[in-house]
Every structure is written in structure tokens, then in C-alpha cells.
Design a protein around this motif. Structure first.
Motif, PDB file in Angstrom:
ATOM      1  N   GLN A  60       0.817  -1.217   0.000  1.00  0.00           N
ATOM      2  CA  GLN A  60       0.000   0.000   0.000  1.00  0.00           C
ATOM      3  C   GLN A  60       0.852   1.269   0.000  1.00  0.00           C
ATOM      4  O   GLN A  60       0.387   2.327  -0.394  1.00  0.00           O
ATOM      5  CB  GLN A  60      -0.907   0.011   1.227  1.00  0.00           C
ATOM      6  N   GLY A  61       2.083   1.141   0.487  1.00  0.00           N
ATOM      7  CA  GLY A  61       2.982   2.285   0.554  1.00  0.00           C
ATOM      8  C   GLY A  61       4.350   1.833   1.010  1.00  0.00           C
ATOM      9  O   GLY A  61       4.523   0.705   1.468  1.00  0.00           O
ATOM     10  N   PHE A  62       5.320   2.734   0.860  1.00  0.00           N
ATOM     11  CA  PHE A  62       6.682   2.391   1.269  1.00  0.00           C
ATOM     12  C   PHE A  62       7.435   3.633   1.714  1.00  0.00           C
ATOM     13  O   PHE A  62       7.064   4.764   1.407  1.00  0.00           O
ATOM     14  CB  PHE A  62       7.427   1.670   0.141  1.00  0.00           C
ATOM     15  N   CYS A  63       8.503   3.380   2.464  1.00  0.00           N
ATOM     16  CA  CYS A  63       9.341   4.440   3.001  1.00  0.00           C
ATOM     17  C   CYS A  63      10.788   3.984   2.939  1.00  0.00           C
ATOM     18  O   CYS A  63      11.093   2.831   3.222  1.00  0.00           O
ATOM     19  CB  CYS A  63       8.932   4.716   4.451  1.00  0.00           C
ATOM     20  N   GLY A  64      11.663   4.913   2.557  1.00  0.00           N
ATOM     21  CA  GLY A  64      13.095   4.631   2.518  1.00  0.00           C
ATOM     22  C   GLY A  64      13.847   5.649   3.349  1.00  0.00           C
ATOM     23  O   GLY A  64      13.625   6.855   3.213  1.00  0.00           O
ATOM     24  N   VAL A  65      14.730   5.166   4.222  1.00  0.00           N
ATOM     25  CA  VAL A  65      15.491   6.029   5.113  1.00  0.00           C
ATOM     26  C   VAL A  65      16.978   5.791   4.883  1.00  0.00           C
ATOM     27  O   VAL A  65      17.416   4.653   4.702  1.00  0.00           O
ATOM     28  CB  VAL A  65      15.136   5.740   6.596  1.00  0.00           C
ATOM     29  N   HIS A  66      17.731   6.885   4.899  1.00  0.00           N
ATOM     30  CA  HIS A  66      19.189   6.799   4.809  1.00  0.00           C
ATOM     31  C   HIS A  66      19.782   7.883   5.698  1.00  0.00           C
ATOM     32  O   HIS A  66      19.418   9.050   5.592  1.00  0.00           O
ATOM     33  CB  HIS A  66      19.676   6.984   3.369  1.00  0.00           C
ATOM     34  N   ASP A  67      20.664   7.475   6.576  1.00  0.00           N
ATOM     35  CA  ASP A  67      21.411   8.405   7.416  1.00  0.00           C
ATOM     36  C   ASP A  67      20.494   9.381   8.163  1.00  0.00           C
ATOM     37  O   ASP A  67      20.736  10.583   8.189  1.00  0.00           O
ATOM     38  CB  ASP A  67      22.436   9.163   6.555  1.00  0.00           C
ATOM     39  N   GLY A  68      19.403   8.854   8.734  1.00  0.00           N
ATOM     40  CA  GLY A  68      18.494   9.660   9.525  1.00  0.00           C
ATOM     41  C   GLY A  68      17.551  10.542   8.727  1.00  0.00           C
ATOM     42  O   GLY A  68      16.835  11.362   9.295  1.00  0.00           O
ATOM     43  N   ASN A  69      17.541  10.372   7.421  1.00  0.00           N
ATOM     44  CA  ASN A  69      16.704  11.193   6.551  1.00  0.00           C
ATOM     45  C   ASN A  69      15.669  10.318   5.838  1.00  0.00           C
ATOM     46  O   ASN A  69      16.024   9.293   5.254  1.00  0.00           O
ATOM     47  CB  ASN A  69      17.586  11.884   5.503  1.00  0.00           C
ATOM     48  N   GLU A  71      14.070   9.605   2.864  1.00  0.00           N
ATOM     49  CA  GLU A  71      14.390   9.934   1.471  1.00  0.00           C
ATOM     50  C   GLU A  71      13.197   9.736   0.552  1.00  0.00           C
ATOM     51  O   GLU A  71      13.124  10.354  -0.502  1.00  0.00           O
ATOM     52  CB  GLU A  71      15.561   9.072   0.980  1.00  0.00           C
ATOM     53  N   MET A  72      12.293   8.865   0.938  1.00  0.00           N
ATOM     54  CA  MET A  72      11.109   8.605   0.123  1.00  0.00           C
ATOM     55  C   MET A  72      10.001   8.056   1.001  1.00  0.00           C
ATOM     56  O   MET A  72      10.248   7.241   1.891  1.00  0.00           O
ATOM     57  CB  MET A  72      11.437   7.650  -1.030  1.00  0.00           C
ATOM     58  N   LEU A  73       8.805   8.536   0.750  1.00  0.00           N
ATOM     59  CA  LEU A  73       7.608   8.049   1.427  1.00  0.00           C
ATOM     60  C   LEU A  73       6.463   8.236   0.436  1.00  0.00           C
ATOM     61  O   LEU A  73       6.083   9.360   0.124  1.00  0.00           O
ATOM     62  CB  LEU A  73       7.332   8.832   2.717  1.00  0.00           C
ATOM     63  N   PHE A  74       5.985   7.114  -0.091  1.00  0.00           N
ATOM     64  CA  PHE A  74       4.960   7.161  -1.132  1.00  0.00           C
ATOM     65  C   PHE A  74       3.857   6.161  -0.808  1.00  0.00           C
ATOM     66  O   PHE A  74       4.136   5.037  -0.395  1.00  0.00           O
ATOM     67  CB  PHE A  74       5.564   6.865  -2.503  1.00  0.00           C
ATOM     68  N   ILE A  75       2.628   6.606  -1.030  1.00  0.00           N
ATOM     69  CA  ILE A  75       1.448   5.805  -0.735  1.00  0.00           C
ATOM     70  C   ILE A  75       0.664   5.632  -2.036  1.00  0.00           C
ATOM     71  O   ILE A  75       0.489   6.596  -2.790  1.00  0.00           O
ATOM     72  CB  ILE A  75       0.557   6.502   0.319  1.00  0.00           C
ATOM     73  N   ALA A  76       0.160   4.419  -2.267  1.00  0.00           N
ATOM     74  CA  ALA A  76      -0.693   4.180  -3.436  1.00  0.00           C
ATOM     75  C   ALA A  76      -1.891   5.117  -3.342  1.00  0.00           C
ATOM     76  O   ALA A  76      -2.469   5.288  -2.260  1.00  0.00           O
ATOM     77  CB  ALA A  76      -1.142   2.725  -3.479  1.00  0.00           C
ATOM     78  N   PRO A  77      -2.287   5.745  -4.454  1.00  0.00           N
ATOM     79  CA  PRO A  77      -3.395   6.715  -4.404  1.00  0.00           C
ATOM     80  C   PRO A  77      -4.669   6.176  -3.751  1.00  0.00           C
ATOM     81  O   PRO A  77      -5.313   6.894  -2.984  1.00  0.00           O
ATOM     82  CB  PRO A  77      -3.629   7.059  -5.877  1.00  0.00           C
ATOM     83  N   ASP A  78      -5.022   4.919  -3.985  1.00  0.00           N
ATOM     84  CA  ASP A  78      -6.247   4.380  -3.392  1.00  0.00           C
ATOM     85  C   ASP A  78      -6.093   4.030  -1.912  1.00  0.00           C
ATOM     86  O   ASP A  78      -7.056   3.668  -1.241  1.00  0.00           O
ATOM     87  CB  ASP A  78      -6.762   3.180  -4.178  1.00  0.00           C
ATOM     88  N   ALA A  79      -4.872   4.161  -1.380  1.00  0.00           N
ATOM     89  CA  ALA A  79      -4.626   3.877   0.028  1.00  0.00           C
ATOM     90  C   ALA A  79      -4.349   5.153   0.829  1.00  0.00           C
ATOM     91  O   ALA A  79      -4.077   5.087   2.024  1.00  0.00           O
ATOM     92  CB  ALA A  79      -3.449   2.908   0.164  1.00  0.00           C
ATOM     93  N   GLY A  83      -4.010   6.459   7.060  1.00  0.00           N
ATOM     94  CA  GLY A  83      -3.050   6.332   8.145  1.00  0.00           C
ATOM     95  C   GLY A  83      -1.785   5.575   7.791  1.00  0.00           C
ATOM     96  O   GLY A  83      -0.914   5.405   8.644  1.00  0.00           O
ATOM     97  N   ILE A  84      -1.652   5.117   6.558  1.00  0.00           N
ATOM     98  CA  ILE A  84      -0.482   4.328   6.165  1.00  0.00           C
ATOM     99  C   ILE A  84       0.783   5.186   6.181  1.00  0.00           C
ATOM    100  O   ILE A  84       1.828   4.752   6.669  1.00  0.00           O
ATOM    101  CB  ILE A  84      -0.710   3.668   4.788  1.00  0.00           C
ATOM    102  N   GLY A  85       0.681   6.403   5.670  1.00  0.00           N
ATOM    103  CA  GLY A  85       1.835   7.306   5.689  1.00  0.00           C
ATOM    104  C   GLY A  85       2.295   7.595   7.105  1.00  0.00           C
ATOM    105  O   GLY A  85       3.490   7.600   7.397  1.00  0.00           O
ATOM    106  N   ALA A  86       1.332   7.819   7.988  1.00  0.00           N
ATOM    107  CA  ALA A  86       1.668   8.091   9.387  1.00  0.00           C
ATOM    108  C   ALA A  86       2.339   6.883  10.039  1.00  0.00           C
ATOM    109  O   ALA A  86       3.292   7.033  10.812  1.00  0.00           O
ATOM    110  CB  ALA A  86       0.417   8.496  10.155  1.00  0.00           C
ATOM    111  N   LEU A  87       1.843   5.679   9.722  1.00  0.00           N
ATOM    112  CA  LEU A  87       2.471   4.464  10.267  1.00  0.00           C
ATOM    113  C   LEU A  87       3.897   4.286   9.761  1.00  0.00           C
ATOM    114  O   LEU A  87       4.801   3.967  10.533  1.00  0.00           O
ATOM    115  CB  LEU A  87       1.640   3.229   9.897  1.00  0.00           C
ATOM    116  N   LEU A  88       4.079   4.495   8.453  1.00  0.00           N
ATOM    117  CA  LEU A  88       5.424   4.367   7.883  1.00  0.00           C
ATOM    118  C   LEU A  88       6.370   5.417   8.460  1.00  0.00           C
ATOM    119  O   LEU A  88       7.517   5.114   8.797  1.00  0.00           O
ATOM    120  CB  LEU A  88       5.370   4.482   6.356  1.00  0.00           C
TER     121      LEU A  88
END
Length: 141
Positions: A60-69, A71-79, A83-88
Motif C-alpha cells: 500500500q505504501g513504502f518508506c526509505g530512510v538513509h542516514d536519519g533522513n 528519502e522517500m515516502l509514497f502511498i498508493a493513491p487508493d490507500a 493512516g499508512i503514511g503516518a504508520l510508515l
């Protein structure tokens, strides 16, 4: 949150593309086409990727972290707005040590989201990571 398998990278790219088309209306189609291979061939491998799945089946969504940053947080439009972004983001902060994020200045939805979960703008760059005229806001918890 689940680890992302390499075999899932194409699905993540689909989510990225759909999400960007929903939230980054300032980017041209040429910009998107230029970014796609970079994301698939370089950026996914440069971050600690985690995803959220519905019933542990479909991403439904994903998050990528590097060095405390973040770098990416994207959620499928239908999701979106579920609250998925907040959970990630919470997982990135608590388990991956994220304390910073850069947001495109034109992406007011992302700016509002990060402010809502506690980030504050601490700086600004006139160009993005590729040197394009898409200003970035630097945010910190």
C-alpha cells in the motif's frame, strides 16, 4: 512494517509513479521519465526500504530512510488518507532513526503531513537533488 524484497521493486516503482502523479503536479512527464530509472536502479538500493501491506499481501505504501533522513515516502493513491503514511513515518522515526526530511516546496500536501507529525522547516534549497528548479524545504523533528 515489512522489509522490501528486491522482487518487489517494480511494484514500488508503480506506486511511486501513481503517487507522484497525484501529489507532484509541478513535475513534467519528462521529469518523471528521467527519474524512473534512477529510482529503480539507484535510489531503492541506497535506502533502508520498508513497506506496508494490506493483510500482508498487497503493498500500500513504502518508506526509505538513509542516514536519519526520510528519502522517500509514497502511498498508493487508493490507500491515501488511511493512516499508512503516518504508520510508515512513525516506524521510520522510532525504528530507523529518522529525524529529517526534504520536501518539494510545491508539494503542500507533504509539507502539511510532515508538519502535522511534528517536523518543522529548518531551511530551504532553491533546487532539488538533481539540480532542477524545484525548491526543497529541509525539515527536522
Amino acid at each position: 512494517m515489512r522489509f522490501v524484497e528486491r522482487s518487489e521493486h517494480l511494484k514500488l516503482l508503480e506506486i511511486w509513479k501513481a503517487s507522484v502523479r497525484t501529489t507532484h503536479d509541478f513535475l513534467s512527464e519528462d521529469d518523471l521519465q528521467e527519474l524512473k530509472p534512477l529510482i529503480l536502479e539507484q535510489y531503492f538500493d541506497a535506502v533502508d526500504l520498508r513497506c506496508a501491506k494490506n493483510g500482508h499481501v498487497e503493498i500500500q505504501g513504502f518508506c526509505g530512510v538513509h542516514d536519519g533522513n526520510i528519502e522517500m515516502l509514497f502511498i498508493a493513491p487508493d490507500a491515501r488518507s488511511k493512516g499508512i503514511g503516518a504508520l510508515l513515518a512513525a516506524y521510520a522515526i522510532k525504528s530507523q532513526g529518522a529525524t529529517k526530511v526534504d520536501v518539494n516546496e510545491q508539494n503542500t500536501q507533504a509539507l502539511g503531513f510532515y508538519q502535522h507529525i511534528g517536523f518543522s522547516v529548518t531551511g530551504r534549497s532553491p533546487v532539488d537533488g538533481q539540480g532542477k528548479l524545484y525548491p526543497l524545504l529541509h525539515m527536522t523533528l
